[in-house]
Scaffold this motif. Structure first.
Motif, PDB file in Angstrom:
ATOM      1  N   GLY A  81       0.800  -1.206   0.000  1.00  0.00           N
ATOM      2  CA  GLY A  81       0.000   0.000   0.000  1.00  0.00           C
ATOM      3  C   GLY A  81       0.839   1.264   0.000  1.00  0.00           C
ATOM      4  N   PRO A  82       0.201   2.405  -0.296  1.00  0.00           N
ATOM      5  CA  PRO A  82       0.918   3.685  -0.339  1.00  0.00           C
ATOM      6  C   PRO A  82       1.562   4.022   1.010  1.00  0.00           C
ATOM      7  CG  PRO A  82      -1.294   3.891  -1.265  1.00  0.00           C
ATOM      8  CD  PRO A  82      -1.227   2.546  -0.620  1.00  0.00           C
ATOM      9  N   GLY A  83       2.757   4.540   0.964  1.00  0.00           N
ATOM     10  CA  GLY A  83       3.417   4.999   2.174  1.00  0.00           C
ATOM     11  C   GLY A  83       3.982   3.923   3.063  1.00  0.00           C
ATOM     12  N   ARG A  84       4.045   2.685   2.563  1.00  0.00           N
ATOM     13  CA  ARG A  84       4.510   1.601   3.426  1.00  0.00           C
ATOM     14  C   ARG A  84       5.965   1.794   3.858  1.00  0.00           C
ATOM     15  NH1 ARG A  84       4.030  -0.272  -1.697  1.00  0.00           N
ATOM     16  NH2 ARG A  84       5.867  -1.155  -2.721  1.00  0.00           N
ATOM     17  N   SER A  85       6.748   2.523   3.072  1.00  0.00           N
ATOM     18  CA  SER A  85       8.135   2.811   3.445  1.00  0.00           C
ATOM     19  C   SER A  85       8.269   4.197   4.059  1.00  0.00           C
ATOM     20  CB  SER A  85       9.058   2.698   2.227  1.00  0.00           C
ATOM     21  OG  SER A  85       9.083   1.379   1.733  1.00  0.00           O
ATOM     22  N   TRP A  86       7.676   5.195   3.399  1.00  0.00           N
ATOM     23  CA  TRP A  86       7.825   6.572   3.852  1.00  0.00           C
ATOM     24  C   TRP A  86       7.171   6.808   5.211  1.00  0.00           C
ATOM     25  CZ3 TRP A  86      11.001  10.280   2.770  1.00  0.00           C
ATOM     26  CH2 TRP A  86      11.621  10.325   1.519  1.00  0.00           C
ATOM     27  N   ILE A 107       7.077  14.515  11.442  1.00  0.00           N
ATOM     28  CA  ILE A 107       5.775  14.032  11.914  1.00  0.00           C
ATOM     29  C   ILE A 107       4.657  14.649  11.075  1.00  0.00           C
ATOM     30  CG2 ILE A 107       5.317  15.765  13.705  1.00  0.00           C
ATOM     31  CD1 ILE A 107       4.722  11.956  13.971  1.00  0.00           C
ATOM     32  N   LEU A 108       4.872  15.886  10.621  1.00  0.00           N
ATOM     33  CA  LEU A 108       3.919  16.500   9.697  1.00  0.00           C
ATOM     34  C   LEU A 108       3.861  15.687   8.405  1.00  0.00           C
ATOM     35  CD1 LEU A 108       3.793  20.325   8.869  1.00  0.00           C
ATOM     36  CD2 LEU A 108       3.472  18.592   7.119  1.00  0.00           C
ATOM     37  N   GLY A 109       5.033  15.324   7.892  1.00  0.00           N
ATOM     38  CA  GLY A 109       5.090  14.519   6.677  1.00  0.00           C
ATOM     39  C   GLY A 109       4.450  13.154   6.859  1.00  0.00           C
ATOM     40  N   ALA A 110       4.647  12.562   8.040  1.00  0.00           N
ATOM     41  CA  ALA A 110       4.035  11.257   8.316  1.00  0.00           C
ATOM     42  C   ALA A 110       2.513  11.354   8.275  1.00  0.00           C
ATOM     43  CB  ALA A 110       4.503  10.744   9.678  1.00  0.00           C
ATOM     44  N   CYS A 111       1.970  12.432   8.824  1.00  0.00           N
ATOM     45  CA  CYS A 111       0.516  12.627   8.786  1.00  0.00           C
ATOM     46  C   CYS A 111       0.016  12.689   7.349  1.00  0.00           C
ATOM     47  CB  CYS A 111       0.141  13.914   9.518  1.00  0.00           C
ATOM     48  SG  CYS A 111       0.368  13.881  11.309  1.00  0.00           S
ATOM     49  N   ILE A 112       0.744  13.393   6.489  1.00  0.00           N
ATOM     50  CA  ILE A 112       0.343  13.519   5.092  1.00  0.00           C
ATOM     51  C   ILE A 112       0.427  12.172   4.379  1.00  0.00           C
ATOM     52  CG2 ILE A 112       0.957  14.563   2.876  1.00  0.00           C
ATOM     53  CD1 ILE A 112       1.934  17.008   4.474  1.00  0.00           C
ATOM     54  N   VAL A 113       1.502  11.439   4.627  1.00  0.00           N
ATOM     55  CA  VAL A 113       1.682  10.134   3.989  1.00  0.00           C
ATOM     56  C   VAL A 113       0.566   9.178   4.399  1.00  0.00           C
ATOM     57  CG1 VAL A 113       3.140   8.071   3.957  1.00  0.00           C
ATOM     58  CG2 VAL A 113       4.170  10.327   3.655  1.00  0.00           C
ATOM     59  N   PHE A 114       0.244   9.167   5.687  1.00  0.00           N
ATOM     60  CA  PHE A 114      -0.812   8.253   6.148  1.00  0.00           C
ATOM     61  C   PHE A 114      -2.190   8.728   5.719  1.00  0.00           C
ATOM     62  CE2 PHE A 114       2.449   6.390   8.842  1.00  0.00           C
ATOM     63  CZ  PHE A 114       2.095   5.043   8.800  1.00  0.00           C
ATOM     64  N   ALA A 143      -6.754   7.333   2.606  1.00  0.00           N
ATOM     65  CA  ALA A 143      -7.665   7.694   1.517  1.00  0.00           C
ATOM     66  C   ALA A 143      -7.712   6.584   0.468  1.00  0.00           C
ATOM     67  CB  ALA A 143      -7.235   9.012   0.892  1.00  0.00           C
ATOM     68  N   ALA A 144      -6.559   6.013   0.155  1.00  0.00           N
ATOM     69  CA  ALA A 144      -6.502   4.928  -0.820  1.00  0.00           C
ATOM     70  C   ALA A 144      -7.256   3.699  -0.330  1.00  0.00           C
ATOM     71  CB  ALA A 144      -5.042   4.571  -1.110  1.00  0.00           C
ATOM     72  N   ALA A 145      -7.298   3.522   0.982  1.00  0.00           N
ATOM     73  CA  ALA A 145      -8.014   2.383   1.564  1.00  0.00           C
ATOM     74  C   ALA A 145      -9.478   2.716   1.850  1.00  0.00           C
ATOM     75  CB  ALA A 145      -7.330   1.952   2.861  1.00  0.00           C
ATOM     76  N   ASN A 146      -9.919   3.903   1.408  1.00  0.00           N
ATOM     77  CA  ASN A 146     -11.290   4.371   1.611  1.00  0.00           C
ATOM     78  C   ASN A 146     -11.651   4.498   3.091  1.00  0.00           C
ATOM     79  OD1 ASN A 146     -13.642   5.366   0.412  1.00  0.00           O
ATOM     80  ND2 ASN A 146     -14.699   3.407   0.625  1.00  0.00           N
TER      81      ASN A 146
END
Length: 216
Positions: A74-79, A135-142, A147-150
């Motif tokens: 899924g998206p962001g699994r690394s970031w 942590i701001l970036g982590a919030c955006i990534v998640f 969103a991708a997981a609805n």
């Protein structure tokens, strides 16, 4: 993820917040509305806040490693886990490097030093800024991942937390730079930012834990 990993992730935020609340209420001359949390590392009992940075950074590092192993697709699994790890390492750095006095604390110090008093203070500010941006970036990534997981509720919550962190980071930095209209509330702005970030990360840990339990 092991049970110990979840415990580390869940315990870090409440430990950090409880520590600075207690310290801020008993320090002479310390105004939680005005002064930054990092200033608690100054003075005779400054080791308590330094230890808080180190302990919560270590706990969050354990969680970040476990989170990386848990998110396999899924998206962001690394970031996502990587940014949480940077937040954790930033906390450790903040514990290793002590800030300069600001906004008149400790008592008798100037509102703003004309330059950094030490390399330690410069490093403290640098790692702290990196941590908050992470942590701001982590919030955006998640937010994107949810969103991708609805999962709209979590996506909106993550995005809202990112906005809160961004706005209060700017306000607190301006206040600590002695902006006349903001300086009296620098500590408040920073505390809103810190509580928002830690609350999101603690609830994220709970969510990952509950979903992992369903899978097993």
């Amino acid at each position: 993820m092991s049970k110990a990993t979840f415990i580390c992730g869940i315990a870090a935020g409440p430990l950090f917040v409880l520590s600075f609340l207690i310290q801020g209420s008993v320090r002479n001359g310390y105004d939680p509305l005005r002064h930054p949390v990092s200033s608690l590392a100054l003075g005779d009992h400054g080791w308590v806040q330094s230890a808080t940075f180190l302990a919560t950074g270590a706990l969050t590092t354990v969680f970040a490693v476990g989170l990386r192993r848990n998110l396999r697709s899924g998206p962001g699994r690394s970031w996502g886990p990587s940014l949480v790890g940077v937040w954790a390492l930033g906390l450790v750095g903040a514990g290793l490097f002590t800030t300069d006095p600001v906004s008149g604390y400790p008592a008798g110090s100037p509102d703003l030093l004309p330059a950094y008093g030490s390399t330690q203070a410069a490093l403290h500010d640098a790692v702290s800024l990196v941590a908050f941006v992470a942590i701001l970036g982590a919030c955006i990534v998640f937010a994107r991942r949810f969103a991708a997981a609805n999962r709209r509720g979590w996506a909106l919550y993550s995005a809202a937390t990112a906005i809160v962190v961004l706005v209060t980071l700017g306000l607190s930095n301006a206040a600590f730079a002695q902006s006349p209209n903001l300086v009296a509330f620098g500590g408040l702005f920073q505390r809103i930012m810190i509580v928002a970030a830690w609350s999101w990360l603690t609830l994220l840990t709970q969510d990952v834990k509950s979903r992992a339990r369903r899978v097993t």
